[in-house]
Design a protein around this motif. Structure first.
Motif, PDB file in Angstrom:
ATOM      1  N   PRO A 250      54.708 -20.001   5.461  1.00 26.90           N
ATOM      2  CA  PRO A 250      55.193 -20.679   4.255  1.00 26.90           C
ATOM      3  C   PRO A 250      54.838 -19.877   3.005  1.00 26.90           C
ATOM      4  O   PRO A 250      53.888 -19.087   3.005  1.00 26.90           O
ATOM      5  CB  PRO A 250      54.446 -22.018   4.276  1.00 26.90           C
ATOM      6  N   MET A 251      55.631 -20.061   1.945  1.00 22.81           N
ATOM      7  CA  MET A 251      55.388 -19.393   0.680  1.00 22.81           C
ATOM      8  C   MET A 251      54.021 -19.785   0.141  1.00 22.81           C
ATOM      9  O   MET A 251      53.689 -20.962   0.165  1.00 22.81           O
ATOM     10  CB  MET A 251      56.458 -19.767  -0.332  1.00 22.81           C
ATOM     11  N   PRO A 252      53.224 -18.922  -0.325  1.00 22.53           N
ATOM     12  CA  PRO A 252      53.374 -17.494  -0.548  1.00 22.53           C
ATOM     13  C   PRO A 252      52.685 -16.654   0.531  1.00 22.53           C
ATOM     14  O   PRO A 252      52.474 -15.460   0.349  1.00 22.53           O
ATOM     15  CB  PRO A 252      52.670 -17.291  -1.883  1.00 22.53           C
ATOM     16  N   TRP A 253      52.336 -17.250   1.649  1.00 18.64           N
ATOM     17  CA  TRP A 253      51.436 -16.577   2.597  1.00 18.64           C
ATOM     18  C   TRP A 253      52.101 -15.447   3.387  1.00 18.64           C
ATOM     19  O   TRP A 253      51.419 -14.531   3.827  1.00 18.64           O
ATOM     20  CB  TRP A 253      50.752 -17.611   3.491  1.00 18.64           C
ATOM     21  N   GLY A 254      53.410 -15.449   3.552  1.00 15.38           N
ATOM     22  CA  GLY A 254      54.079 -14.312   4.184  1.00 15.38           C
ATOM     23  C   GLY A 254      53.948 -13.058   3.335  1.00 15.38           C
ATOM     24  O   GLY A 254      53.637 -11.975   3.836  1.00 15.38           O
ATOM     25  N   THR A 255      54.173 -13.225   2.052  1.00 18.50           N
ATOM     26  CA  THR A 255      54.016 -12.101   1.121  1.00 18.50           C
ATOM     27  C   THR A 255      52.572 -11.648   1.090  1.00 18.50           C
ATOM     28  O   THR A 255      52.281 -10.447   1.080  1.00 18.50           O
ATOM     29  CB  THR A 255      54.485 -12.511  -0.293  1.00 18.50           C
TER      30      THR A 255
ATOM     31  N   VAL B  69      51.846  -9.488   4.303  1.00 20.53           N
ATOM     32  CA  VAL B  69      52.393  -8.128   4.282  1.00 20.53           C
ATOM     33  C   VAL B  69      51.713  -7.264   3.218  1.00 20.53           C
ATOM     34  O   VAL B  69      51.521  -6.065   3.429  1.00 20.53           O
ATOM     35  CB  VAL B  69      53.940  -8.090   4.115  1.00 20.53           C
ATOM     36  N   ASN B  70      51.333  -7.858   2.103  1.00 22.96           N
ATOM     37  CA  ASN B  70      50.677  -7.073   1.057  1.00 22.96           C
ATOM     38  C   ASN B  70      49.285  -6.616   1.482  1.00 22.96           C
ATOM     39  O   ASN B  70      48.891  -5.475   1.218  1.00 22.96           O
ATOM     40  CB  ASN B  70      50.619  -7.844  -0.254  1.00 22.96           C
ATOM     41  N   ILE B  71      48.526  -7.470   2.146  1.00 23.64           N
ATOM     42  CA  ILE B  71      47.191  -7.081   2.611  1.00 23.64           C
ATOM     43  C   ILE B  71      47.308  -6.047   3.726  1.00 23.64           C
ATOM     44  O   ILE B  71      46.614  -5.026   3.722  1.00 23.64           O
ATOM     45  CB  ILE B  71      46.372  -8.304   3.071  1.00 23.64           C
ATOM     46  N   ALA B  72      48.180  -6.293   4.681  1.00 23.29           N
ATOM     47  CA  ALA B  72      48.374  -5.336   5.777  1.00 23.29           C
ATOM     48  C   ALA B  72      48.868  -3.987   5.233  1.00 23.29           C
ATOM     49  O   ALA B  72      48.370  -2.931   5.636  1.00 23.29           O
ATOM     50  CB  ALA B  72      49.365  -5.891   6.798  1.00 23.29           C
TER      51      ALA B  72
ATOM     52  N   PHE C  59      55.286 -11.259  -4.926  1.00 23.80           N
ATOM     53  CA  PHE C  59      53.969 -11.857  -5.164  1.00 23.80           C
ATOM     54  C   PHE C  59      53.934 -12.512  -6.548  1.00 23.80           C
ATOM     55  O   PHE C  59      53.506 -13.661  -6.698  1.00 23.80           O
ATOM     56  CB  PHE C  59      52.888 -10.779  -5.031  1.00 23.80           C
ATOM     57  N   SER C  60      54.412 -11.817  -7.556  1.00 25.26           N
ATOM     58  CA  SER C  60      54.423 -12.356  -8.915  1.00 25.26           C
ATOM     59  C   SER C  60      55.329 -13.579  -9.023  1.00 25.26           C
ATOM     60  O   SER C  60      54.951 -14.601  -9.608  1.00 25.26           O
ATOM     61  CB  SER C  60      54.901 -11.287  -9.900  1.00 25.26           C
ATOM     62  N   TYR C  61      56.516 -13.472  -8.454  1.00 24.32           N
ATOM     63  CA  TYR C  61      57.482 -14.563  -8.516  1.00 24.32           C
ATOM     64  C   TYR C  61      56.967 -15.800  -7.787  1.00 24.32           C
ATOM     65  O   TYR C  61      57.063 -16.919  -8.310  1.00 24.32           O
ATOM     66  CB  TYR C  61      58.814 -14.109  -7.917  1.00 24.32           C
TER      67      TYR C  61
ATOM     68  N   ASN D  91      46.132 -17.659  -4.435  1.00 18.06           N
ATOM     69  CA  ASN D  91      47.024 -16.550  -4.098  1.00 18.06           C
ATOM     70  C   ASN D  91      46.735 -15.338  -4.981  1.00 18.06           C
ATOM     71  O   ASN D  91      46.650 -14.207  -4.492  1.00 18.06           O
ATOM     72  CB  ASN D  91      48.482 -16.989  -4.243  1.00 18.06           C
ATOM     73  N   LEU D  92      46.573 -15.563  -6.255  1.00 16.63           N
ATOM     74  CA  LEU D  92      46.326 -14.475  -7.199  1.00 16.63           C
ATOM     75  C   LEU D  92      45.012 -13.754  -6.900  1.00 16.63           C
ATOM     76  O   LEU D  92      44.978 -12.535  -6.726  1.00 16.63           O
ATOM     77  CB  LEU D  92      46.318 -15.023  -8.629  1.00 16.63           C
ATOM     78  N   VAL D  93      43.945 -14.508  -6.808  1.00 18.49           N
ATOM     79  CA  VAL D  93      42.621 -13.909  -6.606  1.00 18.49           C
ATOM     80  C   VAL D  93      42.511 -13.244  -5.238  1.00 18.49           C
ATOM     81  O   VAL D  93      42.071 -12.100  -5.126  1.00 18.49           O
ATOM     82  CB  VAL D  93      41.512 -14.966  -6.808  1.00 18.49           C
ATOM     83  N   LEU D  94      42.918 -13.950  -4.194  1.00 18.75           N
ATOM     84  CA  LEU D  94      42.806 -13.377  -2.847  1.00 18.75           C
ATOM     85  C   LEU D  94      43.691 -12.145  -2.677  1.00 18.75           C
ATOM     86  O   LEU D  94      43.285 -11.177  -2.027  1.00 18.75           O
ATOM     87  CB  LEU D  94      43.141 -14.417  -1.784  1.00 18.75           C
ATOM     88  N   SER D  95      44.878 -12.172  -3.253  1.00 24.28           N
ATOM     89  CA  SER D  95      45.776 -11.019  -3.131  1.00 24.28           C
ATOM     90  C   SER D  95      45.171  -9.777  -3.772  1.00 24.28           C
ATOM     91  O   SER D  95      45.208  -8.694  -3.179  1.00 24.28           O
ATOM     92  CB  SER D  95      47.135 -11.319  -3.770  1.00 24.28           C
ATOM     93  N   VAL D  96      44.618  -9.927  -4.952  1.00 25.16           N
ATOM     94  CA  VAL D  96      44.047  -8.774  -5.650  1.00 25.16           C
ATOM     95  C   VAL D  96      42.762  -8.312  -4.968  1.00 25.16           C
ATOM     96  O   VAL D  96      42.609  -7.128  -4.635  1.00 25.16           O
ATOM     97  CB  VAL D  96      43.797  -9.094  -7.145  1.00 25.16           C
ATOM     98  N   VAL D  97      41.849  -9.223  -4.716  1.00 25.71           N
ATOM     99  CA  VAL D  97      40.551  -8.848  -4.149  1.00 25.71           C
ATOM    100  C   VAL D  97      40.705  -8.314  -2.722  1.00 25.71           C
ATOM    101  O   VAL D  97      40.180  -7.245  -2.387  1.00 25.71           O
ATOM    102  CB  VAL D  97      39.567 -10.041  -4.191  1.00 25.71           C
ATOM    103  N   LEU D  98      41.420  -9.037  -1.881  1.00 25.57           N
ATOM    104  CA  LEU D  98      41.576  -8.587  -0.499  1.00 25.57           C
ATOM    105  C   LEU D  98      42.492  -7.366  -0.387  1.00 25.57           C
ATOM    106  O   LEU D  98      42.285  -6.522   0.488  1.00 25.57           O
ATOM    107  CB  LEU D  98      42.077  -9.724   0.387  1.00 25.57           C
TER     108      LEU D  98
END
Length: 109
Positions: free
Chosen positions: A25-30, A33-36, A71-73, A90-97
């Motif tokens: 579900p949104m946003p976890w697919g993005t 893929v971004n972390i991987a 990610f931004s959208y 989503n914001l914090v985990l995406s950047v940090v991870l």
């Protein structure tokens, strides 16, 4: 030749991103893929920067797999829906991870 490698890598990365984004579900697919992609790009940067493999897998595959714009959208959509906690998470985990995955990948590479 390098442009062909980038093109071939993107032909694999873009459809994979689409499939993964549909599996979560949104946003976890993005997010996935971004972390991987950050990890894979880190490995390549540590091991193969400047090589044809980097053009194929780094620029082509990872470039098409990962997406800052989505990610931004999606984060903006969460804010518009007043789902502030999920947007912040989503914001914090995406950047940090993402940074952590890239650093770990670079160390591995």
């Amino acid at each position: 030749m390098t442009a062909v490698l980038v093109f071939v890598g993107a032909m694999v990365g873009a459809p994979l991103r689409y499939l993964v984004s549909r599996a979560f579900p949104m946003p976890w697919g993005t997010f996935v893929v971004n972390i991987a992609g950050s990890f894979i790009l880190g490995v390549l940067a540590g091991a193969a920067s400047g090589s044809p493999a980097y053009a194929l897998a780094g620029t082509g595959f990872c470039g098409a797999l990962t997406t800052y714009s989505t990610f931004s959208y999606e984060t903006l959509q969460l804010i518009e829906r007043k789902n502030y906690m999920r947007a912040a998470l989503n914001l914090v985990l995406s950047v940090v991870l993402g940074l952590g995955a890239a650093a770990l990948g670079f160390w591995v590479g």
